[in-house]
Design a protein around this motif. Structure first.
Motif, short mmCIF file in Angstrom:
data_model
loop_
_atom_site.label_atom_id
_atom_site.label_comp_id
_atom_site.label_asym_id
_atom_site.label_seq_id
_atom_site.Cartn_x
_atom_site.Cartn_y
_atom_site.Cartn_z
N ARG A 131 -1.21 8.11 11.23
CA ARG A 131 -2.53 9.03 11.74
C ARG A 131 -3.10 8.24 12.96
O ARG A 131 -3.15 7.88 14.20
N ILE A 132 -3.56 6.98 11.95
CA ILE A 132 -4.32 5.99 13.23
C ILE A 132 -4.38 4.53 11.94
O ILE A 132 -3.61 3.79 10.85
N LYS A 182 -15.42 6.79 12.32
CA LYS A 182 -15.33 6.78 13.11
C LYS A 182 -13.82 7.48 13.48
O LYS A 182 -12.53 9.11 13.10
N ILE A 183 -13.02 5.76 12.55
CA ILE A 183 -11.95 6.78 11.33
C ILE A 183 -11.97 7.69 10.71
O ILE A 183 -11.28 8.50 10.47
N ALA A 184 -12.95 8.15 9.84
CA ALA A 184 -13.11 8.57 8.57
C ALA A 184 -13.36 10.11 9.26
O ALA A 184 -12.71 11.46 8.61
N ALA A 185 -14.00 10.39 10.26
CA ALA A 185 -13.60 12.03 10.58
C ALA A 185 -12.43 12.37 11.08
O ALA A 185 -12.39 13.50 11.30
N GLU A 186 -11.72 11.20 11.79
CA GLU A 186 -10.38 11.84 12.17
C GLU A 186 -9.87 12.78 11.37
O GLU A 186 -9.07 12.86 11.54
N LEU A 187 -9.67 11.53 10.25
CA LEU A 187 -8.90 11.94 9.29
C LEU A 187 -9.47 13.11 8.36
O LEU A 187 -8.77 13.92 7.19
N ILE A 188 -10.63 13.36 8.89
CA ILE A 188 -11.16 14.69 7.83
C ILE A 188 -9.74 16.47 8.13
O ILE A 188 -9.57 16.16 9.02
N GLY A 236 0.74 -0.92 -0.18
CA GLY A 236 -0.14 0.15 0.20
C GLY A 236 0.84 1.08 0.13
O GLY A 236 2.30 1.45 -0.34
N CYS A 237 0.13 2.16 0.68
CA CYS A 237 0.90 3.69 0.10
C CYS A 237 2.03 4.11 1.49
O CYS A 237 1.16 3.11 2.63
N GLU A 238 2.78 4.56 1.08
CA GLU A 238 4.58 4.22 1.71
C GLU A 238 4.28 5.13 2.88
O GLU A 238 5.16 5.64 3.32
N ALA A 239 2.52 6.51 2.83
CA ALA A 239 3.12 7.20 3.14
C ALA A 239 1.89 7.38 4.34
O ALA A 239 0.91 8.45 3.78
N PRO A 240 1.35 6.53 4.61
CA PRO A 240 -0.53 6.31 4.80
C PRO A 240 -1.14 7.17 5.96
O PRO A 240 -0.71 7.78 7.28
N GLN A 241 -1.78 8.12 6.28
CA GLN A 241 -2.35 7.95 7.64
C GLN A 241 -3.36 6.77 8.12
O GLN A 241 -3.12 7.29 8.98
#
Length: 245
Positions: free
Chosen positions: A179-180, A239-245, A95-100
């Protein structure tokens, strides 16, 4: 001189016990520099040694792989536990190597073992749909497992297998700095949080793994057997999506 079986077993148990204690202290963030610096009174030479699943220098953070490529090289064609005897491919992660956001599962299944990729079977297809429902794509996140090799017959991971493999997962997380973290299922949640609490009580609330927010939720394979739980997983990932906004 060959050791008698009883003494050999005793020594093996002692080594495993010592290793487990060292790893636990490392996970708790305790200073382990004394393991590398055992200075003799006579010559001032460093005679101490330290052994873990990654590298001796990991006790102090020196020389530990700082990239996913380096960490994968460190893992090599791993034979640290007996899962290596029956696997087809190591499933490191992708996957992404700089993921949130990182998704952490339990262990590879049959399709994952065959292809060397995480979450590509039926449960993986459901995870892809969950990620897309969150407004992201698989390439936007990183996906991996506690174990890098498939347990025979998809049985549950054994404590010794988790102990030997999880340092690589922990280092993946340190390198990626998300981040999460979303822990998928009982074994991922318990391994990361070091708890025996059931997933039913862990899910739905954020916890912490080394300063990173962690949301436990049900594994997609569980949802395939229990479709009614999809609503709870949807609540968790919202809840995860809301934290990533």
């Amino acid at each position: 001189m060959e050791l008698v079986p009883e003494l050999r077993l005793e020594l093996l148990q002692l080594v495993r016990s010592l290793k487990g204690g060292i790893l636990q202290r490392r996970e708790n963030g305790e200073d382990l520099s004394f393991l590398r610096r055992n200075v003799s009174a006579r010559g001032g030479k460093a005679t101490g040694t330290y052994t873990n699943q990654i590298r001796p220098e990991a006790a102090s953070g020196e020389g530990v792989p700082s990239t996913l490529t380096g960490l994968r090289d460190e893992l090599g064609e791993c034979t640290r536990c007996r899962l290596s005897e029956g696997r087809r491919n190591i499933v490191f992660g992708e996957g992404c190597e700089a993921p949130q956001l990182i998704f952490v599962g339990e262990a590879p299944g049959e399709e994952e073992d065959r292809l060397g990729r995480p979450f590509v079977g039926k449960a993986g297809q459901l995870l892809t749909r969950i990620i897309e429902a969150m407004g992201m794509k698989r390439q936007d996140v990183y996906i991996c497992n506690i174990l890098k090799c498939r347990p025979p017959g998809n049985r549950n991971p054994l404590p010794e297998e988790i102990k030997l493999c999880e340092p690589f997962l922990f280092r993946q997380i340190e390198i990626l700095q998300p981040r999460i973290i979303c822990a998928l299922g009982t074994f991922a949640a318990r391994s990361l949080l070091k708890t025996e609490a059931p997933i039913t009580t862990l899910r739905g609330n954020f916890h912490r793994f080394r300063g990173v927010k962690l949301m436990p939720t049900y594994h997609p394979a569980y949802l395939l057997r229990n479709p009614a739980a999809k609503r709870q997983v949807w609540d968790d990932v919202q809840k995860i999506a809301a934290e990533l906004i």
